[in-house]
Scaffold this active site. Sequence first.
Site, mmCIF file in Angstrom:
data_model
loop_
_atom_site.group_PDB
_atom_site.id
_atom_site.type_symbol
_atom_site.label_atom_id
_atom_site.label_comp_id
_atom_site.label_asym_id
_atom_site.label_seq_id
_atom_site.Cartn_x
_atom_site.Cartn_y
_atom_site.Cartn_z
ATOM 1 N N SER A 35 0.802 -1.220 0.000
ATOM 2 C CA SER A 35 0.000 0.000 0.000
ATOM 3 C C SER A 35 0.837 1.274 0.000
ATOM 4 C CB SER A 35 -0.938 0.010 1.213
ATOM 5 O OG SER A 35 -0.202 -0.088 2.424
ATOM 6 N N GLY A 73 -1.946 -4.208 1.153
ATOM 7 C CA GLY A 73 -2.090 -5.383 2.004
ATOM 8 C C GLY A 73 -1.174 -6.527 1.659
ATOM 9 N N ASN A 102 4.005 -5.360 5.945
ATOM 10 C CA ASN A 102 2.825 -6.070 6.433
ATOM 11 C C ASN A 102 3.197 -7.350 7.166
ATOM 12 O OD1 ASN A 102 0.648 -4.337 5.549
ATOM 13 N ND2 ASN A 102 1.177 -4.920 3.468
ATOM 14 N N ASP A 183 -5.122 6.717 9.959
ATOM 15 C CA ASP A 183 -4.686 5.425 10.506
ATOM 16 C C ASP A 183 -3.274 5.488 11.081
ATOM 17 O OD1 ASP A 183 -3.038 5.449 8.267
ATOM 18 O OD2 ASP A 183 -4.108 3.850 7.223
ATOM 19 N N HIS A 186 -0.397 5.233 6.763
ATOM 20 C CA HIS A 186 -0.258 5.547 5.349
ATOM 21 C C HIS A 186 -0.032 7.043 5.118
ATOM 22 C CE1 HIS A 186 -2.407 1.633 5.288
ATOM 23 N NE2 HIS A 186 -1.565 1.424 4.296
#
Length: 212
Positions: A35, A73, A102, A183, A186
């Site tokens: 991402s 992801g 991740n 979040d 990002h």
Amino acid sequence: MNKSLVRRVLAFTLLSLFSLTLSAAEKTLLVYGDSLSAAYGLTDLNRGWVHLLQQRIDQHQYPWKVLNVSISGETTSGGLSRYQKTLEQTKPDLVLLELGANDGLQGKPLKTLKSNLEQMIILTREYNADLMLFEMMIPPNYGPVYTRRFTETFHELGKKYDVPVIPFFLNGVAGDELLNQPDGIHPTEDAQPILLENVWQTLEHSVRQKTN
């Protein structure tokens, strides 16, 4: 449709679209990430650092086409599962491998992380392409040992295979509320030029050298 299948359908679609423009470029730079490279959360994907990278390359008139097949992801396991087909279809001259974050955030075993990245490095060389590995970091709440060993993994692979490692490209962005989405993970649109500069400091020499 499960998330894994959705990611693979998306990857196939991206490859199909990009293949239409490959013939016009002398060299191909493949961005293979998650991402952080897929412009996650941005209203305009053209504001992502990878698109800005193509603009930078064009400004310098380097004969390179940037292909971005990054998927939000994605883990190193998912990346490895589609990597060989991606190499076959895109035939890149240089790969920017931006995976692993991740894995760390999910607390995946470091042996798995290292093995997956190692296999991708080996595959890249089998397809006569060069590769640059992104150094990744995770928050300290995963414990000092895991956190330290996680980042060391990228440098160990870089040393073992003589692969350039791009220093943590979220430097100057990570932890800054103004440069991150709600979040806290990002980067925002305003952060994308910073990410580009962090990558370009290491990448430009290789692009220029391989152009000549």
